[in-house]
Design a protein around this motif. Sequence first.
Motif, mmCIF file in Angstrom:
data_model
loop_
_atom_site.group_PDB
_atom_site.id
_atom_site.type_symbol
_atom_site.label_atom_id
_atom_site.label_comp_id
_atom_site.label_asym_id
_atom_site.label_seq_id
_atom_site.Cartn_x
_atom_site.Cartn_y
_atom_site.Cartn_z
ATOM 1 N N ASP A 37 13.157 0.203 -7.235
ATOM 2 C CA ASP A 37 12.065 1.153 -7.469
ATOM 3 C C ASP A 37 11.721 1.921 -6.201
ATOM 4 O O ASP A 37 11.442 3.123 -6.266
ATOM 5 N N LEU A 38 11.729 1.250 -5.060
ATOM 6 C CA LEU A 38 11.449 1.952 -3.807
ATOM 7 C C LEU A 38 12.458 3.069 -3.583
ATOM 8 O O LEU A 38 12.087 4.180 -3.198
ATOM 9 N N ALA A 39 13.727 2.793 -3.814
ATOM 10 C CA ALA A 39 14.769 3.792 -3.598
ATOM 11 C C ALA A 39 14.679 4.926 -4.613
ATOM 12 O O ALA A 39 14.816 6.104 -4.258
ATOM 13 N N ARG A 40 14.437 4.588 -5.877
ATOM 14 C CA ARG A 40 14.487 5.568 -6.954
ATOM 15 C C ARG A 40 13.186 6.354 -7.119
ATOM 16 O O ARG A 40 13.204 7.578 -7.261
ATOM 17 N N LEU A 41 12.051 5.654 -7.059
ATOM 18 C CA LEU A 41 10.771 6.290 -7.373
ATOM 19 C C LEU A 41 9.925 6.664 -6.159
ATOM 20 O O LEU A 41 9.088 7.564 -6.243
ATOM 21 N N TYR A 42 10.098 5.929 -5.056
ATOM 22 C CA TYR A 42 9.236 6.125 -3.880
ATOM 23 C C TYR A 42 10.081 6.262 -2.609
ATOM 24 O O TYR A 42 9.969 5.448 -1.698
ATOM 25 N N PRO A 43 10.915 7.292 -2.518
ATOM 26 C CA PRO A 43 11.859 7.406 -1.404
ATOM 27 C C PRO A 43 11.248 7.893 -0.082
ATOM 28 O O PRO A 43 11.952 7.981 0.915
ATOM 29 N N THR A 44 9.947 8.209 -0.073
ATOM 30 C CA THR A 44 9.283 8.613 1.164
ATOM 31 C C THR A 44 7.934 7.909 1.259
ATOM 32 O O THR A 44 7.362 7.500 0.238
ATOM 33 N N LEU A 45 7.411 7.812 2.475
ATOM 34 C CA LEU A 45 6.091 7.195 2.643
ATOM 35 C C LEU A 45 5.006 8.044 1.988
ATOM 36 O O LEU A 45 4.031 7.515 1.459
ATOM 37 N N ASP A 46 5.164 9.366 2.000
ATOM 38 C CA ASP A 46 4.155 10.224 1.371
ATOM 39 C C ASP A 46 4.057 9.952 -0.124
ATOM 40 O O ASP A 46 2.959 9.852 -0.671
ATOM 41 N N VAL A 47 5.187 9.815 -0.800
ATOM 42 C CA VAL A 47 5.192 9.525 -2.234
ATOM 43 C C VAL A 47 4.622 8.129 -2.478
ATOM 44 O O VAL A 47 3.847 7.917 -3.409
ATOM 45 N N LEU A 48 4.982 7.199 -1.627
ATOM 46 C CA LEU A 48 4.495 5.821 -1.760
ATOM 47 C C LEU A 48 2.978 5.751 -1.601
ATOM 48 O O LEU A 48 2.293 5.057 -2.348
ATOM 49 N N ARG A 49 2.437 6.501 -0.642
ATOM 50 C CA ARG A 49 0.983 6.508 -0.409
ATOM 51 C C ARG A 49 0.200 6.980 -1.625
ATOM 52 O O ARG A 49 -0.948 6.607 -1.810
ATOM 53 N N GLU A 50 0.796 7.830 -2.440
ATOM 54 C CA GLU A 50 0.112 8.388 -3.603
ATOM 55 C C GLU A 50 0.072 7.418 -4.786
ATOM 56 O O GLU A 50 -0.705 7.617 -5.705
ATOM 57 N N GLN A 51 0.887 6.395 -4.766
ATOM 58 C CA GLN A 51 0.941 5.441 -5.860
ATOM 59 C C GLN A 51 -0.378 4.669 -5.898
ATOM 60 O O GLN A 51 -0.891 4.266 -4.868
ATOM 61 N N GLU A 52 -0.917 4.462 -7.082
ATOM 62 C CA GLU A 52 -2.271 3.913 -7.248
ATOM 63 C C GLU A 52 -2.509 2.595 -6.509
ATOM 64 O O GLU A 52 -3.515 2.433 -5.822
ATOM 65 N N GLU A 53 -1.596 1.649 -6.645
ATOM 66 C CA GLU A 53 -1.791 0.343 -6.004
ATOM 67 C C GLU A 53 -1.772 0.455 -4.481
ATOM 68 O O GLU A 53 -2.583 -0.154 -3.791
ATOM 69 N N ILE A 54 -0.876 1.255 -3.956
ATOM 70 C CA ILE A 54 -0.784 1.436 -2.503
ATOM 71 C C ILE A 54 -1.989 2.233 -2.004
ATOM 72 O O ILE A 54 -2.567 1.912 -0.963
ATOM 73 N N ALA A 55 -2.409 3.244 -2.744
ATOM 74 C CA ALA A 55 -3.583 4.038 -2.346
ATOM 75 C C ALA A 55 -4.823 3.149 -2.250
ATOM 76 O O ALA A 55 -5.617 3.271 -1.310
ATOM 77 N N GLY A 56 -4.985 2.242 -3.195
ATOM 78 C CA GLY A 56 -6.123 1.303 -3.149
ATOM 79 C C GLY A 56 -6.039 0.384 -1.950
ATOM 80 O O GLY A 56 -7.047 0.116 -1.288
ATOM 81 N N PHE A 57 -4.844 -0.112 -1.667
ATOM 82 C CA PHE A 57 -4.640 -0.962 -0.495
ATOM 83 C C PHE A 57 -4.986 -0.193 0.777
ATOM 84 O O PHE A 57 -5.652 -0.721 1.675
ATOM 85 N N LEU A 58 -4.540 1.056 0.872
ATOM 86 C CA LEU A 58 -4.795 1.858 2.079
ATOM 87 C C LEU A 58 -6.284 2.099 2.300
ATOM 88 O O LEU A 58 -6.755 2.091 3.440
ATOM 89 N N LYS A 59 -7.034 2.289 1.232
ATOM 90 C CA LYS A 59 -8.495 2.440 1.369
ATOM 91 C C LYS A 59 -9.111 1.142 1.881
ATOM 92 O O LYS A 59 -9.996 1.156 2.721
ATOM 93 N N TRP A 60 -8.645 0.014 1.345
ATOM 94 C CA TRP A 60 -9.178 -1.285 1.747
ATOM 95 C C TRP A 60 -8.857 -1.603 3.201
ATOM 96 O O TRP A 60 -9.694 -2.112 3.941
ATOM 97 N N ILE A 61 -7.664 -1.286 3.661
ATOM 98 C CA ILE A 61 -7.214 -1.673 5.002
ATOM 99 C C ILE A 61 -7.680 -0.688 6.086
ATOM 100 O O ILE A 61 -7.658 -1.015 7.267
ATOM 101 N N ALA A 62 -8.142 0.485 5.692
ATOM 102 C CA ALA A 62 -8.423 1.578 6.634
ATOM 103 C C ALA A 62 -9.289 1.187 7.834
ATOM 104 O O ALA A 62 -9.046 1.643 8.950
ATOM 105 N N ASN A 63 -10.295 0.361 7.643
ATOM 106 C CA ASN A 63 -11.214 0.028 8.744
ATOM 107 C C ASN A 63 -10.959 -1.335 9.368
ATOM 108 O O ASN A 63 -11.767 -1.805 10.164
ATOM 109 N N LYS A 64 -9.853 -1.946 9.015
ATOM 110 C CA LYS A 64 -9.518 -3.251 9.581
ATOM 111 C C LYS A 64 -8.862 -3.061 10.950
ATOM 112 O O LYS A 64 -8.218 -2.047 11.206
ATOM 113 N N PRO A 65 -8.994 -4.044 11.860
ATOM 114 C CA PRO A 65 -8.352 -3.939 13.168
ATOM 115 C C PRO A 65 -6.823 -3.977 13.032
ATOM 116 O O PRO A 65 -6.298 -4.473 12.023
ATOM 117 N N PRO A 66 -6.096 -3.457 14.028
ATOM 118 C CA PRO A 66 -4.636 -3.379 13.946
ATOM 119 C C PRO A 66 -3.930 -4.701 13.653
ATOM 120 O O PRO A 66 -2.924 -4.714 12.951
#
Length: 84
Positions: free
Chosen positions: A44-73
């Motif tokens: 699926d990563l190869a076929r549907l999400y071949p770039t980080l930009d496309v991956l970031r738009e996917q609902e589950e990843i977008a939710g994760f990115l919002k959650w992790i945004a203010n966490k320390p490195p």
Amino acid sequence: MCGRLLGRRIEWHHVIPKSQGGRETVPLHPICHRAIHAAFGNKDLARLYPTLDVLREQEEIAGFLKWIANKPPDFHAPTRRPRP
């Protein structure tokens, strides 16, 4: 991928999985790398999400990115696969 500064630990992610012929790698936080692989298989990563930009738009990843945004490195938490 998440826009946060990298911490002490870095993992290298094949944007298109190596098993699917990918060569390009990008540095990621371990938790971000695990979130990607918990959400999607290599085909699926190869076929549907071949770039980080496309991956970031996917609902589950977008939710994760919002959650992790203010966490320390170097923030770490268990990564769970979604239940079938």
